[in-house]
Design a protein around this motif. Structure first.
Motif, PDB file in Angstrom:
ATOM      1  N   LYS A  24       0.819  -1.213   0.000  1.00 32.01           N
ATOM      2  CA  LYS A  24       0.000   0.000   0.000  1.00 32.01           C
ATOM      3  C   LYS A  24       0.849   1.257   0.000  1.00 32.01           C
ATOM      4  O   LYS A  24       0.518   2.248  -0.654  1.00 32.01           O
ATOM      5  CB  LYS A  24      -0.932  -0.004   1.221  1.00 32.01           C
ATOM      6  CG  LYS A  24      -2.072  -1.006   1.116  1.00 32.01           C
ATOM      7  CD  LYS A  24      -2.944  -0.959   2.365  1.00 32.01           C
ATOM      8  CE  LYS A  24      -4.180  -1.831   2.181  1.00 32.01           C
ATOM      9  NZ  LYS A  24      -5.025  -1.835   3.399  1.00 32.01           N
ATOM     10  N   ILE A  25       1.941   1.233   0.755  1.00 28.89           N
ATOM     11  CA  ILE A  25       2.819   2.406   0.788  1.00 28.89           C
ATOM     12  C   ILE A  25       3.450   2.610  -0.577  1.00 28.89           C
ATOM     13  O   ILE A  25       3.460   3.731  -1.120  1.00 28.89           O
ATOM     14  CB  ILE A  25       3.917   2.238   1.863  1.00 28.89           C
ATOM     15  CG1 ILE A  25       3.297   2.299   3.279  1.00 28.89           C
ATOM     16  CG2 ILE A  25       4.985   3.318   1.699  1.00 28.89           C
ATOM     17  CD1 ILE A  25       4.299   2.040   4.394  1.00 28.89           C
ATOM     18  N   ILE A  30      -1.213   4.499   0.817  1.00 31.70           N
ATOM     19  CA  ILE A  30      -0.971   5.156   2.093  1.00 31.70           C
ATOM     20  C   ILE A  30      -0.047   6.320   1.813  1.00 31.70           C
ATOM     21  O   ILE A  30       1.051   6.132   1.295  1.00 31.70           O
ATOM     22  CB  ILE A  30      -0.323   4.199   3.119  1.00 31.70           C
ATOM     23  CG1 ILE A  30      -1.255   3.009   3.397  1.00 31.70           C
ATOM     24  CG2 ILE A  30      -0.009   4.926   4.404  1.00 31.70           C
ATOM     25  CD1 ILE A  30      -0.719   2.029   4.417  1.00 31.70           C
ATOM     26  N   ALA A  31      -0.503   7.523   2.131  1.00 27.46           N
ATOM     27  CA  ALA A  31       0.212   8.724   1.698  1.00 27.46           C
ATOM     28  C   ALA A  31       1.492   8.963   2.482  1.00 27.46           C
ATOM     29  O   ALA A  31       1.557   8.688   3.685  1.00 27.46           O
ATOM     30  CB  ALA A  31      -0.699   9.935   1.839  1.00 27.46           C
ATOM     31  N   VAL A  32       2.498   9.474   1.780  1.00 23.70           N
ATOM     32  CA  VAL A  32       3.719   9.918   2.432  1.00 23.70           C
ATOM     33  C   VAL A  32       3.361  10.995   3.442  1.00 23.70           C
ATOM     34  O   VAL A  32       2.528  11.863   3.178  1.00 23.70           O
ATOM     35  CB  VAL A  32       4.700  10.489   1.374  1.00 23.70           C
ATOM     36  CG1 VAL A  32       5.888  11.145   2.068  1.00 23.70           C
ATOM     37  CG2 VAL A  32       5.158   9.381   0.451  1.00 23.70           C
ATOM     38  N   GLY A  33       3.943  10.907   4.616  1.00 26.14           N
ATOM     39  CA  GLY A  33       3.670  11.896   5.647  1.00 26.14           C
ATOM     40  C   GLY A  33       2.563  11.488   6.602  1.00 26.14           C
ATOM     41  O   GLY A  33       2.457  12.048   7.696  1.00 26.14           O
ATOM     42  N   SER A  34       1.741  10.532   6.194  1.00 21.27           N
ATOM     43  CA  SER A  34       0.677  10.117   7.106  1.00 21.27           C
ATOM     44  C   SER A  34       1.281   9.363   8.278  1.00 21.27           C
ATOM     45  O   SER A  34       2.406   8.861   8.206  1.00 21.27           O
ATOM     46  CB  SER A  34      -0.369   9.282   6.379  1.00 21.27           C
ATOM     47  OG  SER A  34       0.213   8.131   5.811  1.00 21.27           O
ATOM     48  N   GLY A  76       7.567   6.519   2.537  1.00 20.21           N
ATOM     49  CA  GLY A  76       7.242   6.161   1.160  1.00 20.21           C
ATOM     50  C   GLY A  76       8.485   5.786   0.362  1.00 20.21           C
ATOM     51  O   GLY A  76       9.567   5.552   0.911  1.00 20.21           O
ATOM     52  N   LEU A  77       8.302   5.732  -0.929  1.00 17.19           N
ATOM     53  CA  LEU A  77       9.375   5.363  -1.858  1.00 17.19           C
ATOM     54  C   LEU A  77       9.464   6.454  -2.913  1.00 17.19           C
ATOM     55  O   LEU A  77       8.647   6.511  -3.827  1.00 17.19           O
ATOM     56  CB  LEU A  77       9.058   4.001  -2.480  1.00 17.19           C
ATOM     57  CG  LEU A  77      10.238   3.179  -2.983  1.00 17.19           C
ATOM     58  CD1 LEU A  77      11.149   2.795  -1.846  1.00 17.19           C
ATOM     59  CD2 LEU A  77       9.743   1.953  -3.711  1.00 17.19           C
ATOM     60  N   SER A  78      10.456   7.329  -2.751  1.00 16.69           N
ATOM     61  CA  SER A  78      10.603   8.447  -3.675  1.00 16.69           C
ATOM     62  C   SER A  78      11.415   8.017  -4.901  1.00 16.69           C
ATOM     63  O   SER A  78      11.955   6.919  -4.948  1.00 16.69           O
ATOM     64  CB  SER A  78      11.325   9.600  -2.982  1.00 16.69           C
ATOM     65  OG  SER A  78      12.666   9.207  -2.697  1.00 16.69           O
ATOM     66  N   LYS A  79      11.503   8.933  -5.854  1.00 16.13           N
ATOM     67  CA  LYS A  79      12.340   8.672  -7.036  1.00 16.13           C
ATOM     68  C   LYS A  79      13.780   8.451  -6.606  1.00 16.13           C
ATOM     69  O   LYS A  79      14.461   7.552  -7.093  1.00 16.13           O
ATOM     70  CB  LYS A  79      12.252   9.859  -8.000  1.00 16.13           C
ATOM     71  CG  LYS A  79      13.192   9.724  -9.178  1.00 16.13           C
ATOM     72  CD  LYS A  79      13.019  10.821 -10.208  1.00 16.13           C
ATOM     73  CE  LYS A  79      13.993  10.587 -11.377  1.00 16.13           C
ATOM     74  NZ  LYS A  79      13.754  11.498 -12.495  1.00 16.13           N
TER      75      LYS A  79
END
Lengths: 228, 228
Positions: A24-25, A30-34, A76-79
DNA sequence: AGTTGTGTACTTGTATACAAGTACATTTTA
DNA sequence: TAAAATGTACTTGTATACAAGTACACAACT
């Protein structure tokens, strides 16, 4: 798409929760920062806090969340994360391919060819789950064959996130660019050729190009319209 | 020697237990092949199973034990483990030093020099705890400066075991070969020189030699008479 | 004496309770 | 009206209980 249930066999509840939350992440559900809390997740999954606590520690180890005094923040998983994950893989797998190429690798190249055959079958059966599994197994066999247990351990620590990201990317690729799957398969053959060439420069260039393609694909597939 | 209490501040009970058990395993106080149970460790440390369970999962992540259905088997730290840990560090730190050397690193080299000064003070105060801490901090600053978060994360995953092994080795070195500590310090200066040389081959050779010495030292210091 | 069955003591995974800390909302005071 | 104090609802760390599984010791049978 949910996490493949066939991959959840013989997992503890905590491991299963970790896999579901990871997916989900990575998909951005599931949003980054949540902020995640053990109590909330326990309720969501119909479990107690103990396995949720286990799961959160796994995800923190993978850099997807940061455990804090009150709740866990989703990183999360950024670029950049994706690029760096492939940097680490390039460093490890290039080094190990060079090392392996110093000795006869007929046996390994045959094993790898079999995995490529399975990738082809997965493509023909339009099965992105099996395709991504075999894709990563191809690389795993190289690392295993090196018998370098600590590099294998590092590689395994990356695996859950890489496999999940690859799964999402591959599922999308099967939908949107099915015609290009064959090109992916061909690129794996190039790695076997590089291994057998016993030429460090060829190995280095082949791996760079291989992962250049892969991480661009993974990144493009994971990103929503609004860039993170 | 126990685990330095100054390093245990603001740790949870589980983290403390992990550190103490890690040190005992690395020093050989807990034998390879022996089986640890949550209940036994909980009793030993006067804690409940929860923090012990946390600690065991940390140690399993570090490859010092293997969690099984009934008890955790102690894997220990073999010669191969030590060699491979330094292989991973060589791979990471050589790559990052090469990358960093492409740009002006006056600031970093000054920071590294300060750490070397602290190593010298620790040597003069005959303080192996602070010496080993500064020794590893020297390398940590290089990895931090690269701003490659995923390689930093991998490096941090090695740190507890490497630091503990280094601590044991350094304590012994201070007892047995105090005269050679200065040589260790000098070798760190060579790394700064290599960084500033901006020459990939110099960097590669310097790091190989540096870690060749270090892992031999660490290995010799950890081993009992009967080799594992 | 060897094999099979049973019982016991141990293990871990998970559920739940409690304590301490944190952050925010509400009330009180100036 | 603003600041300070208090209360409340949440969080996590840890303790403890329970269930299921495992491994070994012991008894019974051949």
């Amino acid at each position: 798409m949910n996490y493949p249930t066939s991959w959840l066999t013989s997992m503890s509840i905590g491991e299963k929760i970790a896999c579901e939350v990871r997916l989900k992440i990575i998909r951005g559900d599931i949003a980054v920062g949540s902020v995640l809390s053990e109590n909330h997740l326990a309720k969501d999954f119909g479990a107690s806090r103990s396995p949720v606590r286990d799961a959160l520690r796994v995800l923190a180890n993978e850099g997807l969340i940061r455990l804090e005094r009150m709740g866990a923040v989703v990183l999360g998983l950024s670029k950049k994360d994706i690029e760096e994950l492939y940097d680490v893989r390039i460093l490890i797998e290039t080094h190990l391919l060079k090392t392996l190429s110093k000795t006869d690798q007929t046996s390994l190249s045959q094993e790898l060819s079999k995995v490529i055959d399975k990738m082809t079958m997965a493509m023909e059966h339009r099965n992105p789950i099996d395709f991504s599994y075999q894709d990563l197994l191809f690389h795993e066999l190289i690392v295993i064959e090196s018998k370098h247990e600590r590099l294998l351990r590092v590689w395994y620590s990356l695996k859950p996130v890489v496999l999940t990201a690859l799964l999402v990317a591959t599922a999308k690729r099967f939908e949107v660019d099915y015609d290009e799957i064959q090109l992916l398969i061909d690129k794996h053959k190039l790695i076997i050729d590089a291994l057998l060439s016993q030429d460090d420069h060829v190995i280095e260039r082949t791996l760079l190009e291989h992962f250049q393609d892969t991480r661009t694909t993974v990144y493009d597939s994971l990103m929503k319209e609004d860039l993170q």
